[in-house]
Design a protein around this motif. Structure first.
Motif, PDB file in Angstrom:
ATOM      1  N   LYS A 229      -1.934 -16.170   5.746  1.00 50.53           N
ATOM      2  CA  LYS A 229      -1.205 -17.297   4.371  1.00 50.53           C
ATOM      3  C   LYS A 229      -1.317 -18.474   5.513  1.00 50.53           C
ATOM      4  O   LYS A 229      -0.781 -19.059   5.729  1.00 50.53           O
ATOM      5  CB  LYS A 229       0.406 -16.929   4.858  1.00 50.53           C
ATOM      6  CG  LYS A 229       0.700 -16.025   3.409  1.00 50.53           C
ATOM      7  CD  LYS A 229       2.010 -15.997   3.172  1.00 50.53           C
ATOM      8  CE  LYS A 229       2.488 -14.557   2.595  1.00 50.53           C
ATOM      9  NZ  LYS A 229       3.238 -13.645   2.366  1.00 50.53           N
TER      10      LYS A 229
ATOM     11  N   CYS B   4      15.425 -20.731   5.591  1.00 53.07           N
ATOM     12  CA  CYS B   4      14.466 -19.325   4.957  1.00 53.07           C
ATOM     13  C   CYS B   4      15.471 -18.939   4.625  1.00 53.07           C
ATOM     14  O   CYS B   4      16.600 -17.912   5.469  1.00 53.07           O
ATOM     15  CB  CYS B   4      13.862 -19.242   6.548  1.00 53.07           C
ATOM     16  SG  CYS B   4      12.844 -17.804   6.705  1.00 53.07           S
ATOM     17  N   ARG B  18      10.538 -17.015   2.161  1.00 53.73           N
ATOM     18  CA  ARG B  18      10.160 -18.064   1.906  1.00 53.73           C
ATOM     19  C   ARG B  18      10.569 -19.196   3.061  1.00 53.73           C
ATOM     20  O   ARG B  18      12.105 -18.633   3.191  1.00 53.73           O
ATOM     21  CB  ARG B  18       9.900 -18.196   0.688  1.00 53.73           C
ATOM     22  CG  ARG B  18       9.182 -19.092  -0.050  1.00 53.73           C
ATOM     23  CD  ARG B  18       9.052 -19.304  -1.565  1.00 53.73           C
ATOM     24  NE  ARG B  18       9.639 -20.806  -1.459  1.00 53.73           N
ATOM     25  CZ  ARG B  18       9.748 -21.143  -3.079  1.00 53.73           C
ATOM     26  NH1 ARG B  18      10.299 -20.612  -3.593  1.00 53.73           N
ATOM     27  NH2 ARG B  18      10.328 -22.405  -3.222  1.00 53.73           N
ATOM     28  N   SER B  19      10.159 -20.096   3.551  1.00 56.94           N
ATOM     29  CA  SER B  19      10.525 -20.504   4.990  1.00 56.94           C
ATOM     30  C   SER B  19       9.884 -22.482   4.724  1.00 56.94           C
ATOM     31  O   SER B  19       8.893 -22.225   3.590  1.00 56.94           O
ATOM     32  CB  SER B  19      10.908 -20.207   6.068  1.00 56.94           C
ATOM     33  OG  SER B  19       8.668 -20.482   5.911  1.00 56.94           O
ATOM     34  N   THR B  22       7.064 -25.086   6.226  1.00 55.72           N
ATOM     35  CA  THR B  22       5.829 -24.207   6.135  1.00 55.72           C
ATOM     36  C   THR B  22       5.002 -24.061   7.875  1.00 55.72           C
ATOM     37  O   THR B  22       4.699 -22.675   7.559  1.00 55.72           O
ATOM     38  CB  THR B  22       4.590 -23.938   5.476  1.00 55.72           C
ATOM     39  OG1 THR B  22       4.569 -25.333   4.985  1.00 55.72           O
ATOM     40  CG2 THR B  22       5.412 -23.563   3.742  1.00 55.72           C
ATOM     41  N   GLU B  25       6.208 -21.182   9.818  1.00 56.50           N
ATOM     42  CA  GLU B  25       6.292 -20.355   9.522  1.00 56.50           C
ATOM     43  C   GLU B  25       6.514 -18.704  10.089  1.00 56.50           C
ATOM     44  O   GLU B  25       7.374 -18.319   9.721  1.00 56.50           O
ATOM     45  CB  GLU B  25       5.402 -19.417   8.403  1.00 56.50           C
ATOM     46  CG  GLU B  25       5.804 -19.157   7.236  1.00 56.50           C
ATOM     47  CD  GLU B  25       4.574 -19.580   5.821  1.00 56.50           C
ATOM     48  OE1 GLU B  25       4.267 -19.811   5.455  1.00 56.50           O
ATOM     49  OE2 GLU B  25       4.824 -18.268   4.885  1.00 56.50           O
ATOM     50  N   HIS B  29       9.461 -15.788  11.090  1.00 58.62           N
ATOM     51  CA  HIS B  29       9.277 -14.484  10.386  1.00 58.62           C
ATOM     52  C   HIS B  29       9.046 -13.706  11.497  1.00 58.62           C
ATOM     53  O   HIS B  29       9.742 -12.666  11.546  1.00 58.62           O
ATOM     54  CB  HIS B  29       7.525 -14.581   9.944  1.00 58.62           C
ATOM     55  CG  HIS B  29       7.021 -14.476   8.823  1.00 58.62           C
ATOM     56  ND1 HIS B  29       5.653 -13.962   8.299  1.00 58.62           N
ATOM     57  CD2 HIS B  29       7.573 -15.700   7.814  1.00 58.62           C
ATOM     58  CE1 HIS B  29       6.149 -14.592   6.671  1.00 58.62           C
ATOM     59  NE2 HIS B  29       6.403 -14.964   7.173  1.00 58.62           N
TER      60      HIS B  29
END
Lengths: 1032, 139, 180
Positions: A229, B4, B18-19, B22, B25, B29
């Motif tokens: 990603k 998030c 999902r945040s 981005t 991110e 996480h």
């Protein structure tokens, strides 16, 4: 010793220092209790004097001694430590001492199992300035987390990562790597992909710098495989790193096998294989057959149609049955085709493999020197098994020639296909294993002037310094098997042999060109085109046939025809028909010729869809080409038609594996409406001619111009009407206005009337022969078109056979009703006739300010007297929504009794009399007029007839007209007429006044002679027969 | 408004993260990952006391400088973690609870999809749109 | 289980979720076994056919409708009585062809597809194809050969679900209907 950074410096003899020293000594001799109290005192003193450094030191030692005191009465003063640390850090700004204090405190807390506090303590001291210290502290904190009663593993991992990060900043690569690897153990395989990727990348990088290249490679590979990603820049960075690392690895071991590369993704099941040359586009007037190409989308319906056509011709060639080893020829194999058998390819013909690539990254990937990897087992001509297996890449081009694509760019997140060719030069078994290429990336996406590189630009700007040579295998999984019980209960896959063709010996190769092939026609228009057959291979071919589901569309001409001009250029302005110049004086009388349908390939038992191509010799030699004329007739239905042609041919030499080859062509024709022909036939009333046999007919033909494009077609000219039948022929045209009706402008209708007579004995066809008599009637000053010759007769016969193939509503024959059935058949036969009309026309079209003359023909098949027949059934305007009735009808069987209509046409009656009669009434009051009543028996058996002359007021019309006249003589006549016999009755009509009288009063009843139970049926009467009686 | 949202399986791997925005991110996480430790702690603490059916909501897990992390666990040990902006003081406990309930309902719907195998990543359009409606609109 | 003598309009209630989930499990298992959407569609149709040939007896016994006189009546009975009885929905009938042999059933909501989302790799799967088979089988038992197919499906993004029914012919033979 103790330094006082706050400016206050104690002399060594100071009492506070003495206390401190004493405390130290107590500490050293493990007299912790006393040490504690001394430290405590010292601390108080120091604090009073704001000697912070000393105070902090005292506090620290106090805490330690309190800790070390076994069985301590006091609880451990953690706050002392905290204060000490704080003092060191903030007030004294002495980080070294603070660190020492923290480490000590952390150990104390750990031994007290207060891990979270320890961890918190350690973390608090991390700061931006010293990486190494922070790294060590973080690592220790991480270990604290993990040693907790309920280990906080994730916190451990996280802090290890942070520690690793700091280590690497501090230049301690090995420690950094160690930390990351530890953290990886926690994150591995748990689905936290972003984190995992990040760790992998870092491990990779660190490994590289530490020269642990294998680790590096596997770490990077991991990133590239999984859906990642990260942003485009990051992915680009990853890719470059990977390539760089890989290059170095491969440089170390240059002879190793080619590595399997993870990028780009290949969609194996979308691989397509195509056998044959690329199709050449149309070349001027010559249009090559469309055949199969990779650019065509797969359509299951059309492939089913092609399969049926091929089965038909193979069945015909093999005397009616399809051989068990038959497999429809497939030129393009994809995921929808049947790939369970090894495909057959021919030597010296290219094989194209289309590979589908996908680039999952957000940066473009460049592949260079891309080619197929294959394994080939050559077979000897003497058919001995040659076990030599060669795995060749490009080094033996004399076996298999391999195409190499030099540059292939796949943009970010793009799916693209590459077509790679192989040229087999030897027979054997070929296996395509995979592809081999150099994987690289584009050097930067921004050029010097700041303009981004255009996607797909193939200039040499692509830097090749960073590329890795590797391969990817193509493995195609076959279809899931679900046929037997075993297969259904387990997961079993069938074979997919797309990539394993068997190269067989040389076979002939046909190419077909169409010259002057139209794309648009009027319905029924006849156009002449040319077909060129070229043998482009080194083998002679034979047995050339064409199969099509629409044989009525085209013809090559009949067997006996003399062919019209053979070359395209010579026929520029000729008619497509075979024409003959005739005397224009005999304009209304028919010209007769004969032909047999067998000559045109339409006989009983032949398959009309399979047409042999009439090559001058049956064999087409290598390199030879033959041009044949082909006539086309626009289909009767308006719209766009797709007509499939399958060309079938065989090799002269019998090959073991491939028996035949095919070539496909799809023609698209757009037809527009032209004419609509409607015809009716009825029995003629006129006086019989010298033959004396019954059966004159009148044929009424209506031709309507239904062409709607006003701009194009100006008008139609009917040039000729021909009849074709086994028993009947047109005799002459009964037309008052000679040529006016033959010219039809838009929406005009022309009406024609012809007289038809039975054919003479020698002309008539017997039951078994297929001879048809053609009679032509010409209009205007046109030349006669010989309708019994090609192409007119061809299309006529084809339309006849397609009509006959349509299901007819035949009454079912029940055995027990046999005698009645015969009678019924006889009665029905009276109303039956078999006469076919062909209307030939010319259309004058203005196109691009040029006038073109188009020709064509329409057919009408007449079967029943009195019933209208059409050249093409018009769509009925649907009435109000028809409700489909479901009530079961009472009588399910088709009525086997003849209808009243049929029974009333057994006998044909006509009256013959003078139209007007002059009589001197003042002299004689009675006027006698002789009238002849002609009775003709239309059936083939004996008929009993009753003629009744009594006036019966049966119908109101009769009342109006007949006035008062009487018939003299017998009022009733009973006769028996033989088959086809004509009998004339002489009657006398008696009038007393002048006037207009209707003589059509005699009623005629008839029945079949051998029918006892059936009553006579009244026969149809002709229209009122008027006679004018004048007085002189 | 969350920044998030994460759905974590019983085995502690993410089913859905999902945040927004981005860029950070990775940070989110890691944040969610470490918060799981706190969740585990709370669960084990709860397990000792009598578990009230309705106490699926775990409340504030831990605060950081600019974010607050909330947790929620279902009876099947599937956890929902939500990170909100700490500056958004208007968000009250009730609102967080209702957001978790909505998440739970959507998650149930996803489970009912026969094409969804429990344990797979959640790839449902309906779920995505529900989460989008809960996130901050950053232009 | 003995049938009650008074069938009337008594219907045993069952959870709709259980029904939906059962159907969903059926379809996904077929997908796993066949790995090919076209084959799955065929199997669903076959299964529906087998259901239909049996269901029609129950339907006729419970609903007491007489023989239909024309196709219009058939359509009404299917939509207003049959669908209501078994699925609890009433589709609307539209789009009659001029010849009167084709019509469309529009289903606003389809109880078989609650909570279902079609994944991308099953784009040619006709999820509710069982219904087409049921209609075909049931009507074949009353001597009508029809063709039923989906032309719109909410699972594929359309706004409504539409089944197109086409009358082929009346079945005259007395041959027993073949089991597939």
């Amino acid at each position: 010793e103790l330094k006082n950074t706050s400016g206050l410096l104690y002399p060594p003899e100071a009492p506070e220092l003495q206390i401190r020293k004493m405390a130290d000594l107590c500490f050293l001799v493990q007299h912790y209790d006393l040490a504690y109290s001394c430290y405590h005192t010292a601390k108080k003193d120091f604090l009073n004097e704001q000697a912070m450094l000393y105070a902090a030191g005292a506090l620290e030692m106090a805490a330690v001694s309190a800790f070390l005191q076994p069985g301590a009465p006091r609880p451990y003063p953690a706050h002392y430590m905290d204060t000490a640390i704080q003092t060191y850090r903030d007030i004294c700004k002495n980080m070294v001492l603070a660190e020492r204090c923290v480490l000590l405190s952390a150990e104390i807390l750990k031994s007290q199992s207060k891990y979270s506090e320890a961890a918190a303590l350690l973390i608090r001291l991390t700061s931006e300035d010293s990486d190494l210290r922070s790294a060590l502290l973080l690592e220790q904190a991480a270990h604290c987390f993990i040693n907790m009663k309920s280990p906080m593993v994730r916190k451990y991992a996280f802090h290890m990562i942070l520690a690793g990060h700091r280590f690497s900043k501090a230049g301690q690569k090995k420690h950094a790597l160690r930390c990351y690897c530890q953290a990886m153990q926690v994150y591995k395989g748990k689905g936290w992909s972003l984190a995992e990727d990040h760790i992998n990348f870092t491990i990779g990088r660190q490994s590289y710098t530490l020269r642990q290249l294998d680790n590096a490679v596997s770490a990077f590979r991991h990133i590239l495989i999984n859906e990642s990603k990260q942003s485009a820049a990051q992915q680009g960075a990853f890719l470059r790193e990977y390539l760089y690392v890989y290059k170095n690895v491969s440089q170390l071991s240059p002879d190793g096998p080619l590595p399997q590369l993870p990028l780009p993704y290949i969609n194996s099941s979308a691989t397509r294989v195509f056998f044959g040359h690329d199709r050449r586009p149309a070349d001027g007037e010559k249009q090559a057959a469309t055949h199969v190409s990779l650019d065509q989308e797969y359509d299951s319906e059309s492939s089913q149609q092609w399969r049926e056509l091929e089965e038909q011709v193979v069945a015909l060639v093999n005397k009616g049955t399809i051989p068990s080893s038959f497999q429809p020829t497939q030129y393009c194999l994809n995921s929808y085709s049947d790939n369970s058998r090894f495909p057959l390819a021919v030597v010296e013909e290219p094989i194209t493999v289309e590979v589908a690539f996908r680039n999952p990254l957000k940066v473009p990937i460049l592949l260079t020197d891309l080619s197929l990897l294959w394994k080939f087992q050559p077979k000897d001509f003497s058919a001995k098994d040659d076990e030599e297996v060669k795995e060749l890449v490009t080094s033996e081009p004399e076996m298999i020639g391999t195409e190499v694509i030099s540059e292939f760019l796949v943009n970010s997140e793009e799916s693209k296909v590459a077509r790679l060719k192989l040229f087999p030069h030897h027979i054997g078994e070929l296996h395509v294993l995979g592809i081999v290429y150099n994987l690289g990336t584009i050097q930067g996406s921004v050029t010097v002037d700041g303009i981004g590189a255009l996607p797909g630009c193939h200039t040499g700007k692509h830097s090749l310094s960073m590329s890795v040579r590797g391969r990817q295998d193509l493995e195609i999984q076959g279809p899931r098997l679900n046929n037997t019980k075993e297969e259904k209960t387990s997961i079993k896959y069938g074979p997919d042999r797309r990539l394993d063709p068997i190269i067989t010996e040389e076979m002939p190769l046909l190419e077909v060109f169409f010259i002057h092939f139209p794309t648009g026609l009027l319905c029924g228009e006849i156009r002449k085109a040319y077909v060129e057959f070229v043998n482009v291979s080194k083998c002679p071919l034979t047995g050339l046939k064409v199969v099509s589901k629409r044989p009525e569309f085209f013809t090559f001409g009949g067997n006996t025809a003399v062919l019209t001009p053979l070359s395209p250029s010579a026929s520029e302005n000729c008619s497509a028909y075979k024409t003959v110049v005739t005397d224009s004086t005999s304009v209304c009388t028919a010209l007769v010729s004969a032909a047999s349908s067998v000559d045109f390939g339409i006989g009983i038992g032949s398959q009309p869809e399979v047409i042999p191509v009439p090559l001058p010799d049956t064999v087409l030699l290598p390199g030879a080409s033959v041009q044949l004329p082909m006539w086309l007739r626009g289909p009767d239905e308006e719209g766009v038609h797709e007509i499939n042609f399958l060309f079938y041919y065989e090799s002269v030499k019998r090959q073991p594996r491939i028996r035949h080859r095919i070539l496909r062509h799809t023609a698209v024709i757009c037809t527009s409406r032209s004419l609509n022909v409607q015809a009716t036939v009825c029995r003629s009333n006129s006086l019989e001619d010298e033959e004396g046999r019954g059966g004159n007919m009148l044929v009424f033909v209506d031709v309507e111009n239904i062409n709607t494009s006003e701009a194009g077609v100006k008008e139609f000219h009917i040039v000729q009407v021909s009849s074709s039948s086994k028993h009947w022929k047109l005799q002459r045209s009964v037309n008052l206005s000679e040529n006016k009706d033959a010219k039809l402008a838009s929406r005009e209708k022309g009406k024609f009337c012809f007289k038809a007579v039975r054919c003479k004995e020698k002309e008539a066809a017997t039951q078994s022969s297929e001879k048809y008599t053609f009679a032509d009637i010409i209009f205007g000053n046109e030349q006669q078109i010989v309708s019994s010759a090609s192409p007119c007769a061809d299309f006529f016969y084809r339309s006849l056979s397609s009509e006959l193939r349509k299901p007819q509503a035949q009454p079912s024959v029940h055995a027990e009703k046999q005698p009645l059935e015969d009678a019924v058949r006889l009665i029905q036969k009276c109303s039956e006739v078999d006469l076919n009309i062909v209307v030939l026309w010319k259309a004058y079209v203005v196109e691009d300010s040029k006038q073109l003359i188009l020709e064509g023909q329409h057919h009408v098949i007449l079967r029943t007297i009195g019933k209208e027949a059409f050249s093409y059934p018009q769509k009925q305007e649907p009435p109000e929504m028809e409700l489909l009735k479901f009530v079961r009808p009472e009588n399910t069987t088709v009525s086997s009794r003849p209808s009243v209509e049929q029974l009333s046409s057994l006998i044909k009656t006509s009256l013959h009399y003078p139209e007007s009669f002059n009589h001197p009434f003042h002299l004689k009051s009675l006027c006698l007029v002789p009238v002849t009543l002609l009775l003709s028996n239309c059936s083939k058996t004996d008929v009993d007839v009753i003629v009744d002359l009594r006036h019966k007021t049966t119908s109101p019309e009769a009342l109006e007209i007949h006035g008062s006249f009487t018939w003299l003589g017998q009022t009733q006549y009973k006769l028996q007429l033989k088959s086809q016999e004509i009998h004339s009755l002489q009657l006398k009509a008696c009038f007393v006044h002048t006037g207009v009288y209707n003589l059509g009063t005699p009623r005629v009843f008839a029945k079949l002679s051998d029918q006892v139970t059936v009553f006579e049926t009244s026969q149809q009467n002709s229209m009122p027969a008027l006679i004018i009686i004048n007085s002189v | 408004m969350a920044v998030c949202v994460a759905v974590i399986a019983k085995e502690n791997y993410p089913l859905y993260i999902r945040s927004v925005p981005t860029e950070n991110e990775l940070k989110f996480h890691y944040m969610v990952h470490t918060s799981l430790d706190v969740v585990d702690e709370k669960i084990s603490a709860l397990g000792k006391a009598l578990v009230d059916q309705r106490e699926l909501y775990l409340g504030l897990l831990y605060p950081t400088e600019d974010h607050k992390v909330y947790g929620y666990v279902t009876n099947s040990k599937v956890k929902f973690v939500m990170v909100v902006d700490a500056s958004n003081t208007a968000l009250r406990d009730n609102e967080i609870r209702s957001m978790f309930r909505k998440l739970h309902n959507s998650y149930t719907d996803v489970m009912c999809n026969p094409f969804y195998n429990p344990g797979d990543r959640i790839q449902s359009r309906a779920f995505d749109s529900m989460v989008t409606s809960m996130m901050i609109q950053v232009c | 289980m003995s049938r009650q003598s008074n069938r009337g309009t008594e219907s045993k209630k069952m959870s709709s979720e259980l029904f939906t989930l059962t159907y969903g499990a059926l379809v996904t298992q077929l997908c796993k076994d066949y790995e090919n959407d076209e084959d799955v569609n065929k199997q669903l149709d076959k299964m529906g056919y087998n259901i239909g040939v049996r269901l029609i007896e129950d339907f006729l016994a419970r609903s007491n409708v007489g023989r239909c006189h024309d196709f219009r009546e058939t359509a009404d009975v299917i939509a207003k009585v049959a669908f209501k009885m078994y699925l609890g929905i009433t589709p609307s009938i539209t789009n009659w062809s001029p010849a009167g042999d084709e019509f469309s059933l529009i289903l606003e909501n389809n109880p078989l597809v609650d909570f279902v989302e079609l994944p991308d790799n099953h784009s040619s799967l006709i999820y509710s194809n069982l219904l087409c088979g049921v209609l075909r089988g049931a009507l074949e038992m009353v001597q009508m050969a029809v063709e039923a197919k989906f032309v719109q499906d909410t699972l594929k993004g359309d706004s409504v679900t539409e089944i197109r029914m086409r009358f082929i012919r009346r079945i005259e033979d007395n041959l027993p209907a073949g089991e597939e």
